[in-house]
Design a protein around this motif. Structure first.
Motif, PDB file in Angstrom:
ATOM      1  N   VAL A 173       6.712  -8.084   5.726  1.00  0.00           N
ATOM      2  CA  VAL A 173       5.309  -7.852   6.091  1.00  0.00           C
ATOM      3  C   VAL A 173       5.204  -7.343   7.539  1.00  0.00           C
ATOM      4  N   GLY A 174       4.483  -6.238   7.682  1.00  0.00           N
ATOM      5  CA  GLY A 174       4.242  -5.692   9.017  1.00  0.00           C
ATOM      6  C   GLY A 174       5.388  -4.916   9.624  1.00  0.00           C
ATOM      7  N   LYS A 175       6.480  -4.761   8.897  1.00  0.00           N
ATOM      8  CA  LYS A 175       7.646  -4.072   9.468  1.00  0.00           C
ATOM      9  C   LYS A 175       7.531  -2.551   9.388  1.00  0.00           C
ATOM     10  N   CYS A 176       6.770  -2.043   8.416  1.00  0.00           N
ATOM     11  CA  CYS A 176       6.648  -0.594   8.254  1.00  0.00           C
ATOM     12  C   CYS A 176       5.696  -0.018   9.302  1.00  0.00           C
ATOM     13  N   PRO A 177       6.138   0.986  10.066  1.00  0.00           N
ATOM     14  CA  PRO A 177       5.254   1.573  11.090  1.00  0.00           C
ATOM     15  C   PRO A 177       4.065   2.321  10.496  1.00  0.00           C
ATOM     16  N   PHE A 178       4.119   2.578   9.177  1.00  0.00           N
ATOM     17  CA  PHE A 178       3.017   3.289   8.515  1.00  0.00           C
ATOM     18  C   PHE A 178       2.170   2.341   7.661  1.00  0.00           C
ATOM     19  N   ASP A 179       2.412   1.056   7.806  1.00  0.00           N
ATOM     20  CA  ASP A 179       1.627   0.006   7.133  1.00  0.00           C
ATOM     21  C   ASP A 179       1.703   0.059   5.607  1.00  0.00           C
ATOM     22  N   SER A 180       2.901   0.318   5.077  1.00  0.00           N
ATOM     23  CA  SER A 180       3.039   0.297   3.616  1.00  0.00           C
ATOM     24  C   SER A 180       3.017  -1.137   3.075  1.00  0.00           C
ATOM     25  N   ILE A 181       3.344  -2.115   3.934  1.00  0.00           N
ATOM     26  CA  ILE A 181       3.163  -3.533   3.578  1.00  0.00           C
ATOM     27  C   ILE A 181       2.479  -4.201   4.771  1.00  0.00           C
ATOM     28  N   PRO A 182       1.156  -4.068   4.855  1.00  0.00           N
ATOM     29  CA  PRO A 182       0.442  -4.561   6.029  1.00  0.00           C
ATOM     30  C   PRO A 182       0.246  -6.072   6.054  1.00  0.00           C
ATOM     31  N   ASP A 183       0.294  -6.693   4.882  1.00  0.00           N
ATOM     32  CA  ASP A 183      -0.018  -8.133   4.842  1.00  0.00           C
ATOM     33  C   ASP A 183       0.669  -8.760   3.632  1.00  0.00           C
ATOM     34  N   GLY A 184       0.520 -10.079   3.513  1.00  0.00           N
ATOM     35  CA  GLY A 184       1.086 -10.796   2.381  1.00  0.00           C
ATOM     36  C   GLY A 184       0.233 -12.006   2.047  1.00  0.00           C
ATOM     37  N   ASP A 195       0.889  -1.169   0.000  1.00  0.00           N
ATOM     38  CA  ASP A 195       0.000   0.000   0.000  1.00  0.00           C
ATOM     39  C   ASP A 195       0.923   1.212   0.000  1.00  0.00           C
ATOM     40  N   LEU A 196       1.478   1.511  -1.172  1.00  0.00           N
ATOM     41  CA  LEU A 196       2.544   2.503  -1.253  1.00  0.00           C
ATOM     42  C   LEU A 196       2.058   3.928  -1.023  1.00  0.00           C
ATOM     43  N   ASP A 197       0.749   4.124  -1.008  1.00  0.00           N
ATOM     44  CA  ASP A 197       0.232   5.455  -0.664  1.00  0.00           C
ATOM     45  C   ASP A 197       0.590   5.823   0.777  1.00  0.00           C
ATOM     46  N   LYS A 198       0.845   4.791   1.580  1.00  0.00           N
ATOM     47  CA  LYS A 198       1.180   5.026   2.986  1.00  0.00           C
ATOM     48  C   LYS A 198       2.681   5.172   3.216  1.00  0.00           C
ATOM     49  N   CYS A 199       3.479   4.948   2.170  1.00  0.00           N
ATOM     50  CA  CYS A 199       4.931   5.058   2.306  1.00  0.00           C
ATOM     51  C   CYS A 199       5.328   6.521   2.500  1.00  0.00           C
ATOM     52  N   LYS A 200       6.154   6.767   3.507  1.00  0.00           N
ATOM     53  CA  LYS A 200       6.604   8.128   3.824  1.00  0.00           C
ATOM     54  C   LYS A 200       8.004   8.408   3.269  1.00  0.00           C
ATOM     55  N   GLY A 201       8.602   7.394   2.630  1.00  0.00           N
ATOM     56  CA  GLY A 201       9.943   7.601   2.078  1.00  0.00           C
ATOM     57  C   GLY A 201      10.999   7.830   3.141  1.00  0.00           C
TER      58      GLY A 201
END
Length: 308
Positions: A212-223, A170-176
């Motif tokens: 999966v699940g490592k991003c605090p902003f949920d850019s990869i929430p699941d697999g 969910d790359l819309d949630k990626c903060k870079g």
């Protein structure tokens, strides 16, 4: 050490039952079959007792996770079989047939992405036991690996399954982030922040699922969990690395059906004495893949199995 007096015909018969002659003697190693390398404590005690009672007191472990008990006299073979049968054990695992299944410990391993014990047990019952009377052009080996760590080397078997977890982005949630948690978690270094956005190299990603699940902003929430299937691998005098089918299967039923299709294809189109890898080389991987992804060969199952 006694001289060998067992006839070649009898030696061949016993080999078909899982008894391998100990060179230069009338003694044999009994190949005791395990279900993906697991035995109960009672079965282990039974094998130990059998080794002392009938063999030379030793047990050896094969690369296929079976147990060999050497030093069994020819005249004790039947008695040995009856003894281990009390704990539901049997001999076998030889011949131009489906061989016992090898599995890693993915069910309990922290990296496991599938129930490797469960699926390999199903494969054992459906294909080792269910196809035990089906003669093939050569032996046919199956292995199940719980994740891309590849510990039991499924891609060096005639058919190999490797557990997958395909990241759902969910790359819309990626903060870079300058210190990206996904990039840090990726063991294969295929996840990188490029121009302020997370990018995963899909061709290089091994689908280990550790991101999966490592991003605090949920850019990869699941697999998505799945099964990657390799065909045409082999080890030994000739080595061939199996090729992956182009589809990652997302249900166990699909994966098991592909195994059955591969066995049927090998029986129908393989030539006597060649391994599945050689069949694939001869008729073409694209041809084989097309057949394995379709269901035509299952429709011919009864006809194929009826052939000598």
């Amino acid at each position: 050490m006694s001289a060998l007096t067992v006839s070649k015909e009898e030696e061949k018969r016993l080999k078909g039952l899982g008894f391998l002659n100990n060179r230069g003697t009338d003694e044999f190693s009994a190949r005791v079959i395990t279900v993906n390398g697991k035995v109960t404590a009672a079965q282990h005690r039974c094998m130990a007792d059998a080794a002392e009672k009938f063999g030379n007191g030793k047990l050896a472990y094969t690369t296929r996770l079976s147990v060999e008990i050497p030093g069994i006299p020819y005249e004790k073979v039947d008695e040995f079989q009856a003894f281990i049968a009390k704990e539901g054990l049997m001999t076998g695992g030889t011949g131009a047939k489906v061989r016992p299944v090898v599995s890693c410990k993915g069910t309990t391993c922290q990296y496991g992405l599938l129930d490797s014990y469960g699926i390999s047990e199903e494969i054992f019952h459906r294909f080792y036991e269910g196809y035990r009377q089906v003669g093939l052009p050569h032996k046919f080996k199956i292995a199940v690996g719980g994740c891309p760590n590849n510990c039991v080397k499924p891609n060096l078997n005639d058919v190999g399954i490797i557990g997958q977890r395909i990241p759902q982005e969910d790359l819309d949630k990626c903060k870079g982030c300058k210190k990206c948690a996904i990039e840090a978690a990726c063991p294969n270094k295929v996840a990188k922040v490029v121009d302020g956005k997370l990018h995963i190299d899909e061709e290089a990603c091994r689908h280990c699922g550790r991101c999966v699940g490592k991003c605090p902003f949920d850019s990869i929430p699941d697999g998505t969990y799945g099964y990657k299937i390799y065909v045409g691998g082999r080890w030994g005098k000739k080595v061939a690395k199996g090729k992956a089918l182009g589809k990652v299967f997302t249900t166990k039923e699909e994966a098991l059906d592909v195994i059955e299709k591969a066995i049927l294809l090998f029986k129908e189109q393989g030539e006597k004495g060649e391994r599945f890898a050689e069949t694939i080389d001869r008729i073409g991987f694209e041809n084989v893949e097309k057949q394995l992804l379709a269901d035509d060969i299952l429709a011919r199952k009864e006809k194929i199995l009826a052939e000598a």
